[in-house]
Design an enzyme around this catalytic site. Sequence first.
Site, PDB file in Angstrom:
ATOM      1  N   ASP A  74     -73.165  -7.111 -59.790  1.00 27.87           N
ATOM      2  CA  ASP A  74     -72.079  -6.844 -58.846  1.00 27.87           C
ATOM      3  C   ASP A  74     -72.560  -7.194 -57.433  1.00 27.87           C
ATOM      4  O   ASP A  74     -73.696  -6.879 -57.051  1.00 27.87           O
ATOM      5  CB  ASP A  74     -71.657  -5.374 -58.921  1.00 27.87           C
ATOM      6  CG  ASP A  74     -70.310  -5.127 -58.281  1.00 27.87           C
ATOM      7  OD1 ASP A  74     -69.360  -4.785 -58.998  1.00 27.87           O
ATOM      8  OD2 ASP A  74     -70.199  -5.291 -57.033  1.00 27.87           O
ATOM      9  N   ILE A  75     -71.684  -7.836 -56.666  1.00 23.86           N
ATOM     10  CA  ILE A  75     -72.039  -8.288 -55.321  1.00 23.86           C
ATOM     11  C   ILE A  75     -72.239  -7.098 -54.367  1.00 23.86           C
ATOM     12  O   ILE A  75     -72.921  -7.218 -53.353  1.00 23.86           O
ATOM     13  CB  ILE A  75     -70.940  -9.259 -54.806  1.00 23.86           C
ATOM     14  CG1 ILE A  75     -71.482 -10.205 -53.768  1.00 23.86           C
ATOM     15  CG2 ILE A  75     -69.715  -8.530 -54.307  1.00 23.86           C
ATOM     16  CD1 ILE A  75     -70.557 -11.379 -53.474  1.00 23.86           C
TER      17      ILE A  75
ATOM     18  N   ASN B  69     -62.066   0.290 -64.445  1.00 22.36           N
ATOM     19  CA  ASN B  69     -60.989   0.786 -63.597  1.00 22.36           C
ATOM     20  C   ASN B  69     -59.697   0.040 -63.907  1.00 22.36           C
ATOM     21  O   ASN B  69     -59.715  -1.166 -64.148  1.00 22.36           O
ATOM     22  CB  ASN B  69     -61.355   0.569 -62.124  1.00 22.36           C
ATOM     23  CG  ASN B  69     -62.632   1.312 -61.736  1.00 22.36           C
ATOM     24  OD1 ASN B  69     -62.895   2.403 -62.239  1.00 22.36           O
ATOM     25  ND2 ASN B  69     -63.427   0.721 -60.859  1.00 22.36           N
TER      26      ASN B  69
ATOM     27  N   GLN C 203     -58.986  -0.395 -59.367  1.00 24.26           N
ATOM     28  CA  GLN C 203     -59.193  -1.794 -59.765  1.00 24.26           C
ATOM     29  C   GLN C 203     -58.851  -2.729 -58.610  1.00 24.26           C
ATOM     30  O   GLN C 203     -57.763  -2.641 -58.038  1.00 24.26           O
ATOM     31  CB  GLN C 203     -58.308  -2.133 -60.976  1.00 24.26           C
ATOM     32  CG  GLN C 203     -58.522  -3.548 -61.493  1.00 24.26           C
ATOM     33  CD  GLN C 203     -57.675  -3.865 -62.725  1.00 24.26           C
ATOM     34  OE1 GLN C 203     -56.801  -3.086 -63.114  1.00 24.26           O
ATOM     35  NE2 GLN C 203     -57.916  -5.017 -63.309  1.00 24.26           N
TER      36      GLN C 203
ATOM     37  N   HIS D  55     -62.703  -5.910 -66.578  1.00 23.67           N
ATOM     38  CA  HIS D  55     -64.164  -5.905 -66.464  1.00 23.67           C
ATOM     39  C   HIS D  55     -64.705  -4.508 -66.662  1.00 23.67           C
ATOM     40  O   HIS D  55     -63.989  -3.514 -66.475  1.00 23.67           O
ATOM     41  CB  HIS D  55     -64.611  -6.464 -65.109  1.00 23.67           C
ATOM     42  CG  HIS D  55     -63.952  -5.798 -63.940  1.00 23.67           C
ATOM     43  ND1 HIS D  55     -62.682  -6.131 -63.531  1.00 23.67           N
ATOM     44  CD2 HIS D  55     -64.363  -4.816 -63.105  1.00 23.67           C
ATOM     45  CE1 HIS D  55     -62.348  -5.379 -62.492  1.00 23.67           C
ATOM     46  NE2 HIS D  55     -63.348  -4.565 -62.222  1.00 23.67           N
TER      47      HIS D  55
ATOM     48  N   HIS E  18     -67.885  -2.046 -65.590  1.00 21.83           N
ATOM     49  CA  HIS E  18     -69.047  -1.805 -64.723  1.00 21.83           C
ATOM     50  C   HIS E  18     -70.141  -1.170 -65.578  1.00 21.83           C
ATOM     51  O   HIS E  18     -69.880  -0.198 -66.296  1.00 21.83           O
ATOM     52  CB  HIS E  18     -68.689  -0.817 -63.605  1.00 21.83           C
ATOM     53  CG  HIS E  18     -67.643  -1.315 -62.660  1.00 21.83           C
ATOM     54  ND1 HIS E  18     -67.942  -1.856 -61.435  1.00 21.83           N
ATOM     55  CD2 HIS E  18     -66.288  -1.336 -62.748  1.00 21.83           C
ATOM     56  CE1 HIS E  18     -66.826  -2.191 -60.813  1.00 21.83           C
ATOM     57  NE2 HIS E  18     -65.802  -1.877 -61.589  1.00 21.83           N
TER      58      HIS E  18
END
Length: 114
Positions: free
Chosen positions: A30-31, A87, A94, A100, A102
């Site tokens: 994750d960025i 989410n 979301q 996706h 996490h």
Amino acid sequence: MEDCIFCKILKGEIPCDKVYEDDRVLSFKDINPEAPVHVLIIPKKHISSINELKEDDEKLIGYIYTVAGKIAKQLGISEKGYRIVSNCGEDGGQTVGHIHFHFLAGRKLNWPPG
Ligand code: 5GP
Ligand code: ZN
């Protein structure tokens, strides 16, 4: 789909820090990490959210959990533990319209989430 950030990552148009990949799934860091380990697991098929899941997708979504277990092993955190979160919608938090999961680990995670 054309504007989907995660589809762009899948096409290689946006770079990512890859953690795992196979024919059905991609996982990358994750960025904006919320934990020492924060990776995203996404199906290569564009599905915008949990709300759009069809019966045909059941195997794929189940498979994502198998991949999560593989990633935990790969990262050496199977025993320590981790959390998988998906989410959905505005209240669920979301922000990207491509389903996706996490994968969070590396610190004691709070419960309940905020
Ligand atoms: P959501 O808020 O939809 O549950 O999760 C979306 C996640 O995608 C966020 O944690 C956000 O930091 C991450 N994200 C958004 N854009 C990018 C990107 O371009 N690259 C990566 N690696 N992560 C992204
Ligand atoms: Zn997409």
